[in-house]
Design a protein around this motif. Structure first.
Motif, PDB file in Angstrom:
ATOM      1  N   GLN A 161       0.823  -1.204   0.000  1.00 58.79           N
ATOM      2  CA  GLN A 161       0.000   0.000   0.000  1.00 58.79           C
ATOM      3  C   GLN A 161       0.858   1.256   0.000  1.00 58.79           C
ATOM      4  O   GLN A 161       2.017   1.237   0.415  1.00 58.79           O
ATOM      5  N   ASN A 207     -11.392  14.604   4.180  1.00 61.76           N
ATOM      6  CA  ASN A 207     -10.967  13.520   3.295  1.00 61.76           C
ATOM      7  C   ASN A 207      -9.452  13.550   3.182  1.00 61.76           C
ATOM      8  O   ASN A 207      -8.857  14.604   3.021  1.00 61.76           O
ATOM      9  N   TRP A 248      -0.022   5.911  -0.157  1.00 60.25           N
ATOM     10  CA  TRP A 248      -1.078   6.918  -0.224  1.00 60.25           C
ATOM     11  C   TRP A 248      -0.565   8.295  -0.641  1.00 60.25           C
ATOM     12  O   TRP A 248      -0.852   9.299   0.000  1.00 60.25           O
ATOM     13  N   THR A 251      -9.425   7.716   2.503  1.00 60.45           N
ATOM     14  CA  THR A 251      -8.965   7.796   3.892  1.00 60.45           C
ATOM     15  C   THR A 251      -9.468   9.114   4.480  1.00 60.45           C
ATOM     16  O   THR A 251      -9.910   9.996   3.747  1.00 60.45           O
ATOM     17  N   GLU A 308      -7.155   1.073 -11.986  1.00 60.92           N
ATOM     18  CA  GLU A 308      -8.086   0.330 -11.141  1.00 60.92           C
ATOM     19  C   GLU A 308      -8.999  -0.552 -11.995  1.00 60.92           C
ATOM     20  O   GLU A 308      -9.230  -1.716 -11.664  1.00 60.92           O
ATOM     21  N   SER A 325      -6.118  -1.170  -6.352  1.00 65.14           N
ATOM     22  CA  SER A 325      -7.422  -0.831  -5.783  1.00 65.14           C
ATOM     23  C   SER A 325      -7.203   0.410  -4.931  1.00 65.14           C
ATOM     24  O   SER A 325      -6.081   0.692  -4.497  1.00 65.14           O
ATOM     25  N   THR A 326      -8.259   1.172  -4.736  1.00 67.77           N
ATOM     26  CA  THR A 326      -8.144   2.402  -3.961  1.00 67.77           C
ATOM     27  C   THR A 326      -9.211   2.438  -2.878  1.00 67.77           C
ATOM     28  O   THR A 326     -10.290   1.850  -3.039  1.00 67.77           O
ATOM     29  N   GLU A 327      -8.887   3.110  -1.799  1.00 67.32           N
ATOM     30  CA  GLU A 327      -9.826   3.324  -0.700  1.00 67.32           C
ATOM     31  C   GLU A 327      -9.660   4.756  -0.221  1.00 67.32           C
ATOM     32  O   GLU A 327      -8.525   5.234  -0.090  1.00 67.32           O
ATOM     33  N   LEU A 368      -6.108   9.040  -1.230  1.00 68.69           N
ATOM     34  CA  LEU A 368      -6.519   7.657  -1.464  1.00 68.69           C
ATOM     35  C   LEU A 368      -5.435   6.725  -0.938  1.00 68.69           C
ATOM     36  O   LEU A 368      -4.250   7.027  -1.007  1.00 68.69           O
ATOM     37  N   ARG A 369      -5.854   5.584  -0.435  1.00 58.11           N
ATOM     38  CA  ARG A 369      -4.908   4.517  -0.089  1.00 58.11           C
ATOM     39  C   ARG A 369      -4.905   3.566  -1.280  1.00 58.11           C
ATOM     40  O   ARG A 369      -5.924   3.003  -1.646  1.00 58.11           O
ATOM     41  N   TYR A 370      -3.750   3.439  -1.896  1.00 55.27           N
ATOM     42  CA  TYR A 370      -3.594   2.559  -3.051  1.00 55.27           C
ATOM     43  C   TYR A 370      -3.074   1.219  -2.578  1.00 55.27           C
ATOM     44  O   TYR A 370      -2.132   1.162  -1.794  1.00 55.27           O
ATOM     45  N   THR A 371      -3.670   0.166  -3.055  1.00 51.71           N
ATOM     46  CA  THR A 371      -3.151  -1.176  -2.826  1.00 51.71           C
ATOM     47  C   THR A 371      -2.775  -1.737  -4.183  1.00 51.71           C
ATOM     48  O   THR A 371      -3.613  -1.823  -5.082  1.00 51.71           O
TER      49      THR A 371
END
Length: 135
Positions: A42, A90, A44, A79, A69, A75-77, A93-96
């Motif tokens: 991960q 906000n 960010w 945070t 993606e 994938s992104t989430e 994004l957390r990138y995996t």
């Protein structure tokens, strides 16, 4: 000067070049690989930081992130951060970054599905042509 294998060079799997990524997608993906924590996969960085590093606008980075993606490479989430004033905002994004084997397998599965679909279309077209000849 020979490269020693040490330094700030992100390694890219050879398979990434089979995917037909655009130069922009490749640049963003490479930067994410550079930032990646190799234990959690991960990172960010902000769109701004990525854009500055690869010389693209934030909107263009956002576009390439979405494309990566969609392709299944990341994938992104979202945070959240709490400011000094205690306000929730906000965050980046957390990138995996997905394991290479996973997205390569998906890539080959999509190619196989497309090949099977094309084969079925050809078979149907040939069958229809045969039926036209007998009518």
């Amino acid at each position: 000067m020979k490269y020693s294998g040490h330094g700030n060079f992100p390694s890219l799997p050879n398979e990434v070049f089979l995917l037909g990524l655009t130069p922009g997608e490749l640049a963003v993906y490479s930067y994410l690989r550079r930032c990646e924590d190799h234990k959690t996969h991960q990172c960010w960085p902000s769109y701004k930081a990525i854009g500055k590093a690869v010389r693209l606008s934030e909107n263009t980075v956002r576009k390439y992130t979405l494309l990566l993606e969609e392709r299944g490479l990341i994938s992104t989430e979202p945070t959240e951060v709490i400011t000094k004033a205690g306000v929730k905002r906000n965050g980046n994004l957390r990138y995996t970054l997905r394991p290479v084997q996973e997205w390569i397998e998906e890539h080959y599965n999509r190619q196989l599905e497309q090949l099977e679909l094309n084969t079925e279309r050809q078979r149907t077209a040939k069958l229809m042509q045969t039926q036209k000849c007998t009518v």
